[in-house]
Motif scaffolding. Structure first.
Motif, PDB file in Angstrom:
ATOM      1  N   LYS A   1      -8.457   9.963  -1.570  1.00 37.72           N
ATOM      2  CA  LYS A   1      -7.682   8.724  -1.585  1.00 37.72           C
ATOM      3  C   LYS A   1      -7.489   8.146  -2.979  1.00 37.72           C
ATOM      4  CE  LYS A   1      -8.890   7.252   3.112  1.00 37.72           C
ATOM      5  NZ  LYS A   1      -9.534   6.206   3.957  1.00 37.72           N
TER       6      LYS A   1
ATOM      7  N   GLU B   1      -0.931   1.552   1.328  1.00 37.39           N
ATOM      8  CA  GLU B   1      -1.271   2.138   2.621  1.00 37.39           C
ATOM      9  C   GLU B   1      -2.075   3.426   2.477  1.00 37.39           C
ATOM     10  OE1 GLU B   1      -0.942   0.838   5.608  1.00 37.39           O
ATOM     11  OE2 GLU B   1      -0.163  -0.934   4.559  1.00 37.39           O
ATOM     12  N   SER B   2      -1.939   4.106   1.346  1.00 36.34           N
ATOM     13  CA  SER B   2      -2.705   5.350   1.153  1.00 36.34           C
ATOM     14  C   SER B   2      -4.199   5.074   1.054  1.00 36.34           C
ATOM     15  CB  SER B   2      -2.227   6.070  -0.117  1.00 36.34           C
ATOM     16  OG  SER B   2      -2.620   5.357  -1.286  1.00 36.34           O
TER      17      SER B   2
ATOM     18  N   ALA C   1       3.551   2.022  -0.173  1.00 36.30           N
ATOM     19  CA  ALA C   1       3.042   3.355   0.141  1.00 36.30           C
ATOM     20  C   ALA C   1       1.691   3.584  -0.542  1.00 36.30           C
ATOM     21  CB  ALA C   1       4.047   4.422  -0.292  1.00 36.30           C
ATOM     22  N   GLU C   2       1.585   3.153  -1.790  1.00 36.32           N
ATOM     23  CA  GLU C   2       0.316   3.317  -2.506  1.00 36.32           C
ATOM     24  C   GLU C   2      -0.790   2.495  -1.837  1.00 36.32           C
ATOM     25  OE1 GLU C   2       1.942   4.140  -7.057  1.00 36.32           O
ATOM     26  OE2 GLU C   2       1.754   2.079  -6.312  1.00 36.32           O
TER      27      GLU C   2
END
Length: 454
Positions: free
Chosen positions: A120, A51-52, A48-49
């Motif tokens: 981001k 993809e962020s 998740a990190e």
């Protein structure tokens, strides 16, 4: 070759002896490339990190920040890169104001970069202080700008599979053709030391096997394996700089990316298009300069002529793959080449518009009075965006004052000269049309007189 300081260009590569064309200069294996997938950062982040950070350069920038903060194989490479730049991203407000009206004005990107950082990176940095120590200069907003400028001025764009990224099955478009593989920006150590300049390119970075595909006969055969090889494309004399400019960038791009401009004697085919006032005592600049014309300016000029269905015509143009921005360059045939002329014809000529709808084809590049009228209006509207005159720009470059002000004046002057030359060619085309019309009328009178005599 060796690395050496180059006046007004930072460091660059110089030939230490004569180099023949098609000579391999150096090879960079794929695992030497600094990419989001060769960096060790990905292993420390959750999916998740990771993809962020997707989209734009945020992911690569954070990887560069991470590698520079550690004793990695890229740490020394990054720490030896410049931390200060002459590009407009680092100019003050007063200097940036000198770029009003130029193609750079809306493309400096500082505000967008800062928005990306806060959206981001900042949340991830705050959540993972175990990886990114709070207050570390390596992960600050200033560091983000520095790494972004390094990418802008030094990165190469390659297929994502060569960068170590995920390989996806190619998809077919509506015509049954396979989509090209996604390309990403990466850092290529050593290759990024070669400078860029207009029409001086004498070396190019080839992927393995690419030189054979393009019929480049390498002087010495080497099995370097996977990676990229810098190969000379021309004979290079001893002491000559080695340029990897696989293009001929205008001064606006050189200044935006690298913080310098090309100041070379303009060729006769360019100076012949300019008046004495536009040349002044400074017949220098970049023959590869260009001016971008937004499609909205063209639509406004066409609408002023009474066109009421411009939106439908524009939609048709875009559906056919037409551009929404058009470039004007120095050109002896008047910068009146596709695709600008067909776009103007589509907007102004009822017959062309009707034919385009029936046959699904764009108009040809034939110039008529309506095209010239719209083009003149467009050029004058574009020229009106500059606060300064050509005479003022010439005075700035002649004074050889502060670097930023002078570089901005060089960019403005190149763009204004193109616009002035285009207006001159528009008038020349008008004269040609009037002459042809006069000959047709004279021919008609002769035919009628012949019939009376008969």
């Amino acid at each position: 070759m060796s690395l050496a300081p180059i006046p007004n260009m930072g460091w660059g590569a110089v030939a230490r002896k004569p180099i023949k064309a098609h000579t391999p200069l150096f090879h960079i294996p794929l695992d030497y490339l600094l990419t989001p997938w060769t960096s060790s950062l990905k292993a420390h982040l959750s999916d998740a990190e990771w993809e962020s950070l997707d989209g734009g350069w945020a992911r690569l920038i954070l990887c560069m920040m991470w590698e520079e903060s550690r004793e990695s194989k890229w740490g020394g490479y990054l720490r030896n890169m410049p931390r200060t730049f002459d590009s407009p991203m680092f100019w003050g407000d007063a200097d940036q104001a000198e770029l009003r009206g130029t193609d750079i004005e809306t493309r400096i990107g500082k505000a967008d970069a800062e928005a990306d950082y806060h959206a981001k990176l900042a949340p991830l940095l705050a959540a993972r202080t175990d990886l990114f120590p709070a207050g570390s200069e390596h992960f600050s907003l200033d560091a983000y700008h520095v790494q972004g400028s390094r990418i802008l001025s030094r990165s190469f764009t390659i297929p994502i599979s060569r960068a170590g990224g995920p390989i996806t099955e190619p998809e077919e478009d509506e015509d049954g053709d396979e989509d090209e593989e996604e390309e990403v920006a990466v850092m290529v150590p050593m290759a990024d030391m070669l400078n860029a300049a207009y029409e001086r390119d004498n070396a190019r970075l080839f992927a393995e096997g690419e030189e054979e595909e393009e019929d480049v006969e390498v002087e010495e055969k080497h099995d370097f394996g996977e990676g990229f090889t810098m190969i000379s494309t021309k004979d290079i004399a001893e002491g000559e700089q080695i340029y990897n400019t696989y293009a001929s960038p205008p001064n606006s791009e050189l200044l935006r990316k690298y913080g310098h401009v090309d100041i070379l004697p303009l060729p006769e085919e360019v100076t012949s298009l300019l008046s004495a006032e536009e040349l002044g005592n400074w017949a220098f600049g970049n023959a590869g300069d260009e001016v971008e014309i937004p499609g909205t300016l063209v639509v406004e000029a066409a609408t002023a002529r009474g066109i009421t269905d411009a939106e439908a015509r524009v939609d048709f143009w875009l559906d056919q793959g037409g551009d929404d921005t058009f470039g004007l360059t120095y050109s002896a045939d008047g910068n009146l080449e596709p695709p600008l002329v067909p776009f103007i014809r589509l907007l102004t000529n009822a017959d062309d518009w009707e034919r385009a709808q029936k046959k699904g084809k764009l108009p040809k590049s034939a110039v008529d009075g309506a095209v010239l009228d719209v083009l003149e209006a467009v050029v004058r509207a574009r020229a009106a965006k500059y606060p300064q005159t050509i005479e003022a720009d010439l005075a700035v470059v002649a004074a050889d004052g502060p670097l930023n002000a002078r570089n901005a004046a060089v960019v403005r002057l190149g763009e204004k000269r193109i616009l002035a030359a285009t207006l001159r060619v528009v008038e020349r085309e008008r004269e040609r049309l009037r002459s042809e019309e006069g000959k047709r009328k004279a021919g008609g009178k002769e035919d009628r007189a012949a019939k009376r005599r008969k």
